[in-house]
Design an enzyme around this catalytic site. Sequence first.
Site, PDB file in Angstrom:
ATOM      1  N   LYS A  83     -34.356   4.036  39.921  1.00  0.00           N
ATOM      2  CA  LYS A  83     -35.112   4.155  38.666  1.00  0.00           C
ATOM      3  C   LYS A  83     -34.611   5.374  37.893  1.00  0.00           C
ATOM      4  CE  LYS A  83     -39.594   5.668  38.313  1.00  0.00           C
ATOM      5  NZ  LYS A  83     -39.824   6.557  37.159  1.00  0.00           N
TER       6      LYS A  83
ATOM      7  N   ASP B 255     -36.876   3.323  33.152  1.00  0.00           N
ATOM      8  CA  ASP B 255     -38.316   3.578  32.933  1.00  0.00           C
ATOM      9  C   ASP B 255     -38.506   4.325  31.621  1.00  0.00           C
ATOM     10  OD1 ASP B 255     -41.009   3.768  33.377  1.00  0.00           O
ATOM     11  OD2 ASP B 255     -40.876   5.310  34.935  1.00  0.00           O
TER      12      ASP B 255
ATOM     13  N   LYS C 184     -40.752   3.276  29.183  1.00  0.00           N
ATOM     14  CA  LYS C 184     -42.139   3.091  28.693  1.00  0.00           C
ATOM     15  C   LYS C 184     -42.174   2.962  27.165  1.00  0.00           C
ATOM     16  CE  LYS C 184     -44.448   5.368  32.584  1.00  0.00           C
ATOM     17  NZ  LYS C 184     -43.312   5.948  33.346  1.00  0.00           N
TER      18      LYS C 184
ATOM     19  N   ASP D  29     -43.933   1.138  20.472  1.00  0.00           N
ATOM     20  CA  ASP D  29     -43.639   1.359  19.049  1.00  0.00           C
ATOM     21  C   ASP D  29     -44.048   0.078  18.320  1.00  0.00           C
ATOM     22  OD1 ASP D  29     -42.463   2.263  16.584  1.00  0.00           O
ATOM     23  OD2 ASP D  29     -41.057   3.472  17.746  1.00  0.00           O
TER      24      ASP D  29
HETATM   25  O1  C5P Z   1     -42.066  11.749  43.348  1.00  0.00           O
HETATM   26  P1  C5P Z   1     -42.939  10.541  43.330  1.00  0.00           P
HETATM   27  O2  C5P Z   1     -42.717   9.624  44.512  1.00  0.00           O
HETATM   28  O3  C5P Z   1     -44.378  10.858  43.086  1.00  0.00           O
HETATM   29  O4  C5P Z   1     -42.392   9.746  42.060  1.00  0.00           O
HETATM   30  C1  C5P Z   1     -43.008   8.623  41.568  1.00  0.00           C
HETATM   31  C2  C5P Z   1     -42.268   8.092  40.384  1.00  0.00           C
HETATM   32  O5  C5P Z   1     -43.028   7.031  39.824  1.00  0.00           O
HETATM   33  C3  C5P Z   1     -42.035   9.092  39.269  1.00  0.00           C
HETATM   34  O6  C5P Z   1     -40.803   8.757  38.628  1.00  0.00           O
HETATM   35  C4  C5P Z   1     -43.174   8.844  38.325  1.00  0.00           C
HETATM   36  O7  C5P Z   1     -42.872   9.124  36.989  1.00  0.00           O
HETATM   37  C5  C5P Z   1     -43.390   7.345  38.499  1.00  0.00           C
HETATM   38  N1  C5P Z   1     -44.741   6.903  38.177  1.00  0.00           N
HETATM   39  C6  C5P Z   1     -45.880   7.404  38.773  1.00  0.00           C
HETATM   40  N2  C5P Z   1     -47.117   6.941  38.429  1.00  0.00           N
HETATM   41  C7  C5P Z   1     -47.227   6.013  37.499  1.00  0.00           C
HETATM   42  C8  C5P Z   1     -46.090   5.483  36.895  1.00  0.00           C
HETATM   43  C9  C5P Z   1     -44.848   5.961  37.251  1.00  0.00           C
HETATM   44  O8  C5P Z   1     -45.800   8.243  39.631  1.00  0.00           O
HETATM   45  N3  C5P Z   1     -48.410   5.551  37.190  1.00  0.00           N
END
Ligand code: C5P
Length: 232
Positions: A34, A61, A63, A66
């Site tokens: 990702k 990712d 998101k 717009d």
């Molecule tokens: O480091 P960690 O395992 O917490 O990373 C989770 C990833 O998933 C990060 O890239 C974060 O931006 C993404 N994410 C999240 N929660 C969400 C959507 C995306 O943690 N609701």
Amino acid sequence: MMMKCDVILALDVPTRDDARAVLDRMGPDLRWVKIGLQLFTRHGPELVEEVADRGYSVFLDLKLHDIPNTVAKAVASLGSLPVRLLTVHASGGSEMLRRAEEARQTHAPELKLLAVTVLTSLDRAGLKEVGIEAAPPDQVRRLARLAAACGVGGLVCSPLETADLRDELGAGVTLVTPGIRLPGDSADEQKRITTPAEAARAGADFIVMGRPLLRAEKPAEVLAAVREQLAS
Ligand code: C5P
């Protein structure tokens, strides 16, 4: 190995060199990466191509949120890039979602759109501040239904939501669950966490893991163990 649920590495590092160093340490079990706003705003499409050239499937990712025309054009632009998953905000509304999905079908058929519902950083008070009186779980459900009704193929959902959304939306929708931690890991700022096996049991098609892999001394071993868990 046949996997009902696979791991996506969140490549949350600041530079291309850091990204290369992380990927060099991941070993042969990693299939999905990702790329988020941090790396994309710095290194753009070139980095997407580089990661895909290394053999990984890319989840971009961004998101997107717009006006419908702008989002549809951004999706069409991505048709020239090797991206397999792309996020859009469900709160952009039905016309935005439908136009994004139409653009995907026409210009980027290899891509699947994932709708983001309520950011996990927003609690009830945060929603109220922007004029939404609903409780977060109700708002998540509302936006998930909207995205599905507009033909969007998948959703990003927290571990708490995965099982309900799977029940409600059925097997056809792709569910991607972040907030994954291994037993003994720190939760960091994640409020809702689950283990890989629990997420898979709840019906996730993919789990997103950032820090538990990025911080590991031997990430390839951690990843192999996680995939083994998921396969069994
Ligand atoms: O480091 P960690 O395992 O917490 O990373 C989770 C990833 O998933 C990060 O890239 C974060 O931006 C993404 N994410 C999240 N929660 C969400 C959507 C995306 O943690 N609701």
